[in-house]
Motif scaffolding. Structure first.
Motif, PDB file in Angstrom:
ATOM      1  N   VAL A  10      38.868  50.993  30.466  1.00  0.00           N
ATOM      2  CA  VAL A  10      39.340  50.641  31.808  1.00  0.00           C
ATOM      3  C   VAL A  10      38.255  50.939  32.844  1.00  0.00           C
ATOM      4  O   VAL A  10      37.948  50.113  33.718  1.00  0.00           O
ATOM      5  CB  VAL A  10      40.635  51.431  32.149  1.00  0.00           C
ATOM      6  N   VAL A  11      37.637  52.117  32.728  1.00  0.00           N
ATOM      7  CA  VAL A  11      36.610  52.517  33.704  1.00  0.00           C
ATOM      8  C   VAL A  11      35.398  51.582  33.623  1.00  0.00           C
ATOM      9  O   VAL A  11      34.889  51.113  34.655  1.00  0.00           O
ATOM     10  CB  VAL A  11      36.186  53.995  33.453  1.00  0.00           C
ATOM     11  N   VAL A  12      34.947  51.274  32.404  1.00  0.00           N
ATOM     12  CA  VAL A  12      33.776  50.388  32.249  1.00  0.00           C
ATOM     13  C   VAL A  12      34.094  48.996  32.801  1.00  0.00           C
ATOM     14  O   VAL A  12      33.284  48.399  33.522  1.00  0.00           O
ATOM     15  CB  VAL A  12      33.353  50.300  30.759  1.00  0.00           C
ATOM     16  N   LEU A  16      32.226  47.136  35.887  1.00  0.00           N
ATOM     17  CA  LEU A  16      31.625  45.803  35.730  1.00  0.00           C
ATOM     18  C   LEU A  16      32.171  44.837  36.787  1.00  0.00           C
ATOM     19  O   LEU A  16      31.407  44.102  37.408  1.00  0.00           O
ATOM     20  CB  LEU A  16      31.946  45.246  34.337  1.00  0.00           C
ATOM     21  N   LEU A  17      33.486  44.860  36.965  1.00  0.00           N
ATOM     22  CA  LEU A  17      34.094  43.958  37.954  1.00  0.00           C
ATOM     23  C   LEU A  17      33.587  44.274  39.362  1.00  0.00           C
ATOM     24  O   LEU A  17      33.286  43.385  40.144  1.00  0.00           O
ATOM     25  CB  LEU A  17      35.630  44.082  37.920  1.00  0.00           C
ATOM     26  N   GLN A  18      33.473  45.560  39.650  1.00  0.00           N
ATOM     27  CA  GLN A  18      33.062  45.957  40.998  1.00  0.00           C
ATOM     28  C   GLN A  18      31.626  45.538  41.303  1.00  0.00           C
ATOM     29  O   GLN A  18      31.305  45.178  42.422  1.00  0.00           O
ATOM     30  CB  GLN A  18      33.208  47.478  41.149  1.00  0.00           C
ATOM     31  N   SER A  19      30.762  45.602  40.277  1.00  0.00           N
ATOM     32  CA  SER A  19      29.354  45.287  40.545  1.00  0.00           C
ATOM     33  C   SER A  19      29.025  43.804  40.368  1.00  0.00           C
ATOM     34  O   SER A  19      27.946  43.372  40.744  1.00  0.00           O
ATOM     35  CB  SER A  19      28.443  46.136  39.643  1.00  0.00           C
ATOM     36  N   THR A  20      29.940  43.021  39.809  1.00  0.00           N
ATOM     37  CA  THR A  20      29.641  41.589  39.632  1.00  0.00           C
ATOM     38  C   THR A  20      30.624  40.708  40.422  1.00  0.00           C
ATOM     39  O   THR A  20      30.254  40.140  41.438  1.00  0.00           O
ATOM     40  CB  THR A  20      29.695  41.206  38.133  1.00  0.00           C
ATOM     41  N   GLU A  33      37.091  49.778  46.054  1.00  0.00           N
ATOM     42  CA  GLU A  33      36.645  50.992  45.348  1.00  0.00           C
ATOM     43  C   GLU A  33      37.539  51.137  44.119  1.00  0.00           C
ATOM     44  O   GLU A  33      38.536  51.866  44.135  1.00  0.00           O
ATOM     45  CB  GLU A  33      36.738  52.219  46.268  1.00  0.00           C
ATOM     46  N   LEU A  34      37.175  50.433  43.056  1.00  0.00           N
ATOM     47  CA  LEU A  34      38.059  50.369  41.890  1.00  0.00           C
ATOM     48  C   LEU A  34      38.205  51.716  41.175  1.00  0.00           C
ATOM     49  O   LEU A  34      39.229  51.979  40.561  1.00  0.00           O
ATOM     50  CB  LEU A  34      37.568  49.299  40.917  1.00  0.00           C
ATOM     51  N   MET A  35      37.181  52.568  41.270  1.00  0.00           N
ATOM     52  CA  MET A  35      37.302  53.892  40.628  1.00  0.00           C
ATOM     53  C   MET A  35      38.394  54.717  41.326  1.00  0.00           C
ATOM     54  O   MET A  35      39.106  55.490  40.683  1.00  0.00           O
ATOM     55  CB  MET A  35      35.976  54.654  40.708  1.00  0.00           C
TER      56      MET A  35
ATOM     57  N   ALA B 128      23.843  41.700  39.331  1.00  0.00           N
ATOM     58  CA  ALA B 128      24.934  42.552  39.848  1.00  0.00           C
ATOM     59  C   ALA B 128      24.449  43.327  41.068  1.00  0.00           C
ATOM     60  O   ALA B 128      23.269  43.292  41.414  1.00  0.00           O
ATOM     61  CB  ALA B 128      25.379  43.525  38.763  1.00  0.00           C
ATOM     62  N   GLU B 129      25.408  43.991  41.690  1.00  0.00           N
ATOM     63  CA  GLU B 129      25.100  44.879  42.815  1.00  0.00           C
ATOM     64  C   GLU B 129      25.407  46.304  42.409  1.00  0.00           C
ATOM     65  O   GLU B 129      26.164  46.529  41.452  1.00  0.00           O
ATOM     66  CB  GLU B 129      25.986  44.538  44.017  1.00  0.00           C
ATOM     67  N   ALA B 130      24.872  47.273  43.147  1.00  0.00           N
ATOM     68  CA  ALA B 130      25.279  48.667  42.929  1.00  0.00           C
ATOM     69  C   ALA B 130      26.774  48.746  43.209  1.00  0.00           C
ATOM     70  O   ALA B 130      27.262  48.097  44.138  1.00  0.00           O
ATOM     71  CB  ALA B 130      24.508  49.581  43.858  1.00  0.00           C
ATOM     72  N   PRO B 131      27.527  49.519  42.406  1.00  0.00           N
ATOM     73  CA  PRO B 131      28.989  49.480  42.539  1.00  0.00           C
ATOM     74  C   PRO B 131      29.549  50.043  43.850  1.00  0.00           C
ATOM     75  O   PRO B 131      30.608  49.634  44.277  1.00  0.00           O
ATOM     76  CB  PRO B 131      29.478  50.298  41.341  1.00  0.00           C
TER      77      PRO B 131
END
Lengths: 168, 292
Positions: A10-12, A16-20, A33-35, B128-131
């Protein structure tokens, strides 16, 4: 073990979703802020201890991908997971809006706390107004995503929860 | 009752332990710097995430364009299923072709720029971007195996993008010039007056002039100076890369110097194809110098 692996996945996935995906779909310039969302939902479903452990792990994972000192997000999400898990025990309302409200409020509080810790370490990139804007926008974004994310995360929690076996 | 008390107590101890672990991580990272154990662990995770981000980005980019196109055409819902599927497939293809065309044009302009300046350039794609919301950095699909190293400048066809701050085997992290931690030594193209350009997030960049008496006009071009002010400030970027144009000039609150804001030439919201400057060859002498 299965439970830990499921939450790592779930965290990974969230990272991935947050950065792409969400790097392309921003709300007023802010990403969700998905975390924070994962930590709040985990704490709601599993209680303060799991919330704190999950928050710490999710925070460390995000920290490792940032240039900021590793450990800031972990510290913030540990506190957030513990607080949300503890508060949840005293809330008895059956309202279906509860996850959305908790995620929204938790994200605002968490991001502001992150800003405070970053400020103490001399790493806050901007002024208080900027921090407030990011906190509000990412909280709204998280709240919008909660009705979709919450059922999925609840399913993960329910299918991987250790079941008590009664022997007669 | 006693069990509940024990559980609460053990949870508190657990949280306390995690908080101490976080503080230890922050301290170890701050003391270890770029070569410390925490940074090494970070590079390890980055190496794992890089290919995953690349894979997700490859899937997401055409779908993103496709979804945008679908949102723009509401009447499609009324047509029959076969026709809708056909149109959707055509649009998906068109989005992919448009994306490739744009990438091709960007690469042509980018390599034209590299020829003019004598840069040795390596083309890369932003995956990608930094999260986080407090860092302005992107991930590119070229890394250590391609010869990318820390501090290499990154440009696109419009101008300066940033510099490499972290390298993984198959990818690298590029800090954008928008990041408040970014400082670029620059000069005004016309007068040659120098200064340092600092990132201000999504706001125009802040140009700190060395000479406070300098006259600056809005619209003046700003380029890298290739000049090193002191350790850590500037010196990384080769000279004459376009950075931006002066947006506004106002006296700073102390009235002792000017507050110059520079709008970057690069559109960071649409960053896709970039070039990593891996070296610079000496340029041939200008033609007019031969004729005289």
């Amino acid at each position: 073990m299965r439970r830990a692996l499921a939450w790592i996945a779930v965290v990974v996935t969230a990272l991935l979703l947050q950065s792409t995906v969400f790097a392309q779909i921003k709300l007023g310039g802010a990403k969700p802020e998905l975390m924070y969302l994962v930590t709040v939902v985990l704490a709601m479903l599993e209680g303060p201890a799991s919330g704190a452990i999950g928050g710490f792990s999710a925070g460390m994972a995000q920290d490792f991908l940032l240039n900021d000192p590793k450990g800031i997000t972990a510290l913030v999400l540990t506190v957030l997971g513990y607080v949300v898990g503890t508060v949840r025990q005293f809330i008895t309302t059956p309202s279906p809006a509860l996850p959305t409200i908790l995620v929204g409020v938790g994200t605002i509080g968490g991001v502001l706390f992150y800003g405070f810790v970053a400020f103490l370490l001399g790493r806050l990139p901007g002024d208080a107004l900027f921090l407030l804007r990011v906190a509000v926008l990412s909280a709204v974004y998280n709240a919008i995503l909660t009705p979709v994310a919450y059922p999925l995360l609840r399913r993960v929690a329910e299918t991987t929860r250790t079941k008590k076996v009664h022997r007669w | 009752m006693a069990t509940t008390y024990r559980r609460v107590r053990s949870t508190r101890l657990l949280v306390l332990g995690l908080l101490v672990a976080s503080l230890v991580a922050i301290t170890v990272d701050a003391r270890g710097g770029r070569d410390g154990p925490m940074a090494t662990l970070g590079r390890g995770l980055g190496a794992v995430m890089g290919p995953l981000q690349e894979g997700v980005a490859a899937v997401v980019r055409p779908i993103g364009s496709f979804v945008t196109n679908v949102f723009r055409s509401g009447s499609l819902a009324e047509e029959n299923t076969t026709l809708r599927e056909e149109i959707a497939a055509l649009r998906r293809e068109a989005a992919e072709v448009n994306s490739l065309r744009r990438e091709n044009a960007e690469l042509r302009r980018l390599f034209g720029l590299s020829e003019r300046h004598g840069f040795t350039l390596m083309g890369a794609t932003v995956t990608a971007e930094a999260p986080g919301n407090f860092e302005w950095a992107v991930i590119i699909d070229k890394g250590a195996v391609d010869g990318v190293t820390v501090d290499m400048p990154v440009i696109n066809a419009d101008g300066l993008v940033g510099r490499v701050v972290d390298v993984y085997p198959g990818s690298a992290k590029v800090m954008l010039i928008l990041d408040p931690d970014s400082a670029v030594s620059v000069r005004l193209s016309a007068s040659g007056d120098r200064g340092v350009l600092q990132g201000q997030r999504e706001e125009p960049l802040l140009f700190r002039l060395i000479d406070a008496e300098t006259e600056v006009q809005p619209g003046e071009a700003v380029e890298t100076s290739g000049y090193s002010l002191e350790e850590g400030l500037g010196g990384v970027y080769p000279p004459s890369i376009q950075v931006g144009v002066v947006d506004s000039v106002e006296p700073d609150p102390s009235n002792l110097t000017l507050e110059v804001r520079v709008r970057p030439r690069v559109d960071f919201s649409r960053l896709s194809t970039v070039g990593v400057i891996t070296g610079q060859q000496p340029l041939p002498p200008p033609e007019d110098a031969d004729s005289t």
